[in-house]
Design an enzyme around this catalytic site. Structure first.
Site, PDB file in Angstrom:
ATOM      1  N   SER A  33       0.839  -1.201   0.000  1.00  0.00           N
ATOM      2  CA  SER A  33       0.000   0.000   0.000  1.00  0.00           C
ATOM      3  C   SER A  33       0.881   1.259   0.000  1.00  0.00           C
ATOM      4  O   SER A  33       1.648   1.461  -0.941  1.00  0.00           O
ATOM      5  CB  SER A  33      -0.968  -0.057   1.194  1.00  0.00           C
ATOM      6  OG  SER A  33      -2.000   0.885   1.042  1.00  0.00           O
ATOM      7  N   ASP A  89     -10.147  -5.758  -3.079  1.00  0.00           N
ATOM      8  CA  ASP A  89      -9.517  -4.650  -2.359  1.00  0.00           C
ATOM      9  C   ASP A  89     -10.365  -3.393  -2.540  1.00  0.00           C
ATOM     10  O   ASP A  89     -10.518  -2.890  -3.657  1.00  0.00           O
ATOM     11  CB  ASP A  89      -8.108  -4.448  -2.929  1.00  0.00           C
ATOM     12  CG  ASP A  89      -7.295  -3.439  -2.139  1.00  0.00           C
ATOM     13  OD1 ASP A  89      -7.880  -2.483  -1.585  1.00  0.00           O
ATOM     14  OD2 ASP A  89      -6.063  -3.610  -2.080  1.00  0.00           O
ATOM     15  N   HIS A 119      -7.371  -5.997   0.974  1.00  0.00           N
ATOM     16  CA  HIS A 119      -6.181  -5.148   1.140  1.00  0.00           C
ATOM     17  C   HIS A 119      -5.305  -5.539   2.335  1.00  0.00           C
ATOM     18  O   HIS A 119      -4.286  -4.897   2.580  1.00  0.00           O
ATOM     19  CB  HIS A 119      -6.656  -3.689   1.310  1.00  0.00           C
ATOM     20  CG  HIS A 119      -5.602  -2.648   1.091  1.00  0.00           C
ATOM     21  ND1 HIS A 119      -5.029  -2.410  -0.133  1.00  0.00           N
ATOM     22  CD2 HIS A 119      -4.997  -1.784   1.950  1.00  0.00           C
ATOM     23  CE1 HIS A 119      -4.138  -1.427  -0.034  1.00  0.00           C
ATOM     24  NE2 HIS A 119      -4.089  -1.037   1.230  1.00  0.00           N
TER      25      HIS A 119
END
Lengths: 285, 285
Positions: free
Chosen positions: B152, B231, B263
């Protein structure tokens, strides 16, 4: 029995981590638990064997789920993992949040006798209510083909629950269990608090694996026990040697001392694959 | 450069998880980081390759260490894992704790320009100070034989740091990276806050992997990228397709969409073995 409510579902190793909530009649509060369903459980009509994992002091269902690294092996072996919580939550009993080793997060897998703690019935919750809720919630679990494992307080829970219900479990495995709680501080505090005056006799008979196995005459359950030589609680709270001695001839016990490992999840995750392979041998046999 | 102080050492998969603390000159505060040393690092005179892992928003060095399940494979492959923190800590800047996506836990791997945030220099920390501290602390790390990975915000960090320092890394891998941060809310908030007025040009040049790779003319780095179809941030914050398009012919990119994954760390841990094997191929070649 009503089905539990699905709170969250997340994919992992091609299986699914599902967190459920239900209203517990035994405990008088809402409870959360997490189940990992291996990929095999997705096939129509398939039922998969069940591994119960009982956690230690302060834990919820999440510690095992997030930190033990068990899902990879469980996915490969086709095992479901059931992680319950360690005590009732939110009962608003005075003092319930005061200690990390008593009250919330410290149910000790017993049924309390003291009126103040009467709702602390984790023994009945784990052995009766939870399997019934699972049966109503997840038909893909083969609840008659189950084993039990646990860590520390949860190792105590796994051993004592299996000794009282040997027909319910094909095998037992424990990481750093509290083996002889009537003889150590954690046990004294929990038993005197939950069972009240005269706790010694009941605790020895119902909730102390070392005392119970001395009188045990059931099937020779396969048991795998790991302890770490760097575990700070080994000498003061765990007493694996007392259990080893008492279990001679009563259980098919493999006990291992792992050099340099401590009491935490790095230790557990290191030997998790071993433990699940051990259970699979008995569950899938 | 002074060595970091060892705070804790725990055995795992026959290697060691060690948490260190040091006083950071770049950031003006004490910083923690964790290194996993594989069993191979214990042999006299051996140096092991290094995998840097950059974490996402809100994380410390502990999220990866506790939840990614990377140590088992790293132990087998003989790789060290270095997990730094994601921002300075405890600088007592007004507002630093107000948001989960700005300030503490959200350093974005950049060097801030706004005077108020001048100590937010995670780019320089990760690329200069941390390797120097590691060299002074752990001679068994082969810091010239390194790769970088991230998740991320940390995937953004891994990509942009590698594009600016391609000679420093043999390979790059990312889980659900913020690929084009100048075009998404997380990036707008971070860049406008840390870089101030006129952030667009500097952010595009220094801190946006998609914009940077368009002008990149360095070696064709091997890059592995995984995203999950479940996600929630994929369409709004991550934009992997923009990066895929821009990287054509510039990088040796393998980009995969993993069906049903979200995620979080269940996604990361599922594909961690793949990522480490990918790095090992380049590190040990």
């Amino acid at each position: 029995m009503a089905a539990a409510e699905l709170m969250k579902s997340e994919k992992m190793f091609n299986g699914w981590v599902k967190r459920f909530k239900h209203s517990s009649a035994e405990l008088g509060c809402d409870m959360l638990f997490t189940v990992f369903f291996p990929p095999a459980a997705a096939a129509e009509g398939v039922k998969v064997p069940v591994v119960y994992y009982l956690s230690g002091l302060t834990c919820t269902d999440e510690n095992f789920t997030l930190k033990a690294g068990a899902q990879r092996t469980a996915a490969e072996l086709g095992l479901a993992l059931v992680a319950p919580d360690t005590s009732p939550r939110g009962l608003n009993i005075e003092g319930e949040e005061d200690s990390w080793d008593f009250g919330t997060g410290a149910g000790f897998y017993l049924d309390a006798k003291e009126p103040k703690w009467a709702r602390y019935r984790m023994y009945s919750y784990i052995t009766k209510e939870l399997p019934a809720v699972l049966a109503a919630t997840a038909p893909q679990l083969d609840l008659g083909n189950a084993c039990i494992m646990g860590h520390s307080m949860g190792g105590h829970g796994a051993l004592t629950i299996a000794l009282k219900n040997p027909a319910a479990f094909k095998s037992v495995s424990v990481f750093a269990p509290i083996c002889n709680p009537t003889q150590v501080p954690w046990g004294h505090k929990a038993f005197s608090g939950y069972l009240g005056e005269g706790w010694q006799a009941e605790a020895a008979e119902q909730y102390d694996a070392t005392e119970m196995v001395k009188k045990y005459s059931g099937p020779r359950l396969p048991v795998l026990m790991d302890n770490g030589t760097a575990d700070d609680y080994l000498q003061t709270q765990l007493h694996p040697w007392a259990f080893e001695g008492a279990a001679q001839g009563k259980l098919d016990l493999t006990s291992r001392m792992q050099d340099g490992y401590n009491h935490g999840y790095f230790f557990i995750s290191t030997f998790m694959e071993d433990h699940l392979a051990f259970h699979a041998k008995h569950l899938l046999a």
